[in-house]
Design a protein around this motif. Structure first.
Motif, PDB file in Angstrom:
ATOM      1  N   CYS A   1       7.470 -20.759  28.465  1.00  0.00           N
ATOM      2  CA  CYS A   1       7.399 -21.644  29.602  1.00  0.00           C
ATOM      3  C   CYS A   1       8.129 -21.214  30.870  1.00  0.00           C
ATOM      4  CB  CYS A   1       8.462 -21.976  28.728  1.00  0.00           C
ATOM      5  SG  CYS A   1       9.845 -21.533  29.220  1.00  0.00           S
ATOM      6  N   PHE A   2       7.634 -20.015  31.147  1.00  0.00           N
ATOM      7  CA  PHE A   2       8.161 -19.377  32.542  1.00  0.00           C
ATOM      8  C   PHE A   2       6.888 -18.657  33.578  1.00  0.00           C
ATOM      9  CE2 PHE A   2      10.953 -16.177  31.346  1.00  0.00           C
ATOM     10  CZ  PHE A   2      11.431 -16.842  30.166  1.00  0.00           C
TER      11      PHE A   2
ATOM     12  N   ASP B   1      11.812 -25.277  34.577  1.00  0.00           N
ATOM     13  CA  ASP B   1      10.572 -25.238  33.837  1.00  0.00           C
ATOM     14  C   ASP B   1      10.384 -25.009  32.652  1.00  0.00           C
ATOM     15  OD1 ASP B   1       9.359 -24.829  36.315  1.00  0.00           O
ATOM     16  OD2 ASP B   1       8.741 -22.577  35.793  1.00  0.00           O
ATOM     17  N   CYS B   2      11.862 -24.644  31.532  1.00  0.00           N
ATOM     18  CA  CYS B   2      12.669 -25.068  30.758  1.00  0.00           C
ATOM     19  C   CYS B   2      13.564 -25.886  30.018  1.00  0.00           C
ATOM     20  CB  CYS B   2      13.640 -23.530  30.135  1.00  0.00           C
ATOM     21  SG  CYS B   2      12.216 -21.833  30.017  1.00  0.00           S
TER      22      CYS B   2
ATOM     23  N   LYS C   1      14.565 -22.024  38.816  1.00  0.00           N
ATOM     24  CA  LYS C   1      13.142 -22.802  38.927  1.00  0.00           C
ATOM     25  C   LYS C   1      12.498 -21.963  37.727  1.00  0.00           C
ATOM     26  CE  LYS C   1      11.242 -21.939  43.812  1.00  0.00           C
ATOM     27  NZ  LYS C   1      10.206 -20.360  44.627  1.00  0.00           N
ATOM     28  N   SER C   2      13.459 -20.800  36.785  1.00  0.00           N
ATOM     29  CA  SER C   2      12.844 -20.406  35.609  1.00  0.00           C
ATOM     30  C   SER C   2      13.390 -21.451  34.334  1.00  0.00           C
ATOM     31  CB  SER C   2      13.367 -19.529  35.342  1.00  0.00           C
ATOM     32  OG  SER C   2      12.595 -17.996  35.978  1.00  0.00           O
TER      33      SER C   2
END
Length: 406
Positions: free
Chosen positions: A7-8, A110-111, A106-107
């Motif tokens: 997912c990232f 993205d989740c 950001k991670s």
């Protein structure tokens, strides 16, 4: 757990590049493995131990993100079968991860962390709500988070308004989210139409300084270049006192500089919108002198920049305010000092000071240019005084300052 890394991919690579010496240690794997234990109590203890491990440790935060902790934490947070304590601890850990680097945020984005946290706000448990809001606050104040994510669901703003009454923490976090996510007239209109003025006004007299400050920042961004909001604010009263009067009290010298500056920005926006006359005593005798004070050597460089830019905006179109500002506390001479950073002394004695000065040197000059331009916009005598002062006091940058008066 490789399936959780999918997912990232991009932020994960960024994290690895960011720290080439990053080692995914056995202890980090152990923290993530414990999230999958079949015993709920062991899972809870694992999350608590993870929380303690990541505090102030960016390397550990990066390790856990790379190992896929975020999707599992979000899964546990969203499961109704999870205890409220577990869900709250998951929100706390996610908030701590968000306090790391921009790639961490950001991670998390993205989740799809924001929808999960917003869903958590529907819980009846106040501690869990506060943990979700604290994490949302941390994510939304990051420069990598798009503000529009707050406005994708029309029900979110109204629900946040309703949560303002729950506790001083919900008040602080929600106001901070609003102030960071209000960028431009569209956002101002949405918040205004959802009753932001009425719901936030009473927070200006809260017993909590943090709540008062965040509420003040909300009004600062809501009123900026917005006549509708400004005209509404001027007629709102709290405990029998009109908001302009409350703002003026917050300008007093004994108040924190942050509060003085933000109050001055509120009154400046209301004045520029026509809600307060330019010859009103709260502008001439309170707001303008406060902003001039913010330009003095005693203030931090950041405060001097903000003070000069706000003052430039306040006096930009009014000849009399320009004249008054020009003779207040030797402002014209004071501004010449803006061109003297970084100083030669700091270059020799203090590397940290030099780095700080370098970062703000450009902002200081730009702020001085703006204020000089506003001061000399209409009066030839003021223009001559500015030109003479710049020629005598400033370095080569002064040429630019004089050109802005042409």
């Amino acid at each position: 757990h490789p399936c959780f890394l999918e997912c990232f991919p991009s932020p994960t690579l960024d994290l690895l590049k960011e720290n080439k010496s990053l080692e995914v240690t056995a202890s980090s794997r152990h923290y993530v493995d414990r999230l999958f234990d079949l015993d709920p109590q062991k899972v809870l203890q694992g999350v608590i131990d993870m929380k303690n491990a990541v505090i102030g440790n960016n390397k550990q935060k990066a390790n856990l993100i790379v190992l896929g902790a975020v999707p599992r934490l979000l899964y546990l947070l969203q499961q109704e079968s999870s205890s409220t304590e577990l869900r709250t601890e998951c929100a706390v850990v996610l908030g701590s991860l968000a306090m790391g680097t921009e790639n961490n945020v950001k991670s998390l984005l993205d989740c799809h962390i924001i929808p999960a946290l917003l869903q958590g706000l529907l819980s009846p448990d106040l501690k869990f709500i506060e943990a979700c809001l604290r994490c949302l606050r941390t994510i939304f104040i990051s420069p990598v988070t798009p503000e529009d994510l707050l406005y994708t669901d029309a029900t979110v703003i109204s629900h946040l308004m309703a949560l303002l009454s729950r506790s001083r923490y919900t008040q602080e976090y929600i106001c901070q989210i609003f102030s960071h996510c209000c960028k431009g007239p569209d956002h101002q209109t949405i918040l205004f139409n959802h009753g932001a003025v009425q719901n936030i006004a009473h927070l200006l007299v809260s017993t909590s300084y943090k709540v008062r400050m965040q509420a003040l920042k909300c009004f600062s961004v809501l009123a900026f270049e917005n006549p509708q909001v400004s005209m509404t604010l001027v007629n709102v009263s709290v405990d029998g006192e009109l908001l302009p009067q409350i703002f003026v009290k917050m300008l007093q010298r004994d108040k924190p500089i942050e509060m003085q500056l933000t109050s001055a920005k509120c009154l400046t926006s209301m004045c520029r919108a026509g809600a307060i006359r330019t010859d009103d005593s709260c502008i001439v005798l309170k707001t303008l002198p406060c902003l001039v004070r913010m330009c003095s050597k005693e203030r931090l460089l950041e405060e001097r920049v903000e003070g000069a830019e706000t003052l430039a905006y306040l006096i930009e179109t009014d000849v009399e305010l320009q004249r008054i500002a020009s003779i207040t506390d030797h402002l014209i001479v004071m501004l010449a000092d803006y061109f003297k950073y970084p100083s030669s002394v700091s270059a020799i004695t203090d590397i940290k000071r030099l780095d700080h000065d370098l970062k703000h040197a450009h902002e200081l000059r730009q702020a001085a240019f703006k204020l000089y331009a506003s001061l000399g916009a209409n009066d030839e005598d003021i223009r001559k005084k500015v030109s003479k002062t710049v020629s005598n006091e400033a370095d080569d940058q002064g040429v630019c300052a004089m050109e802005c008066l042409v």
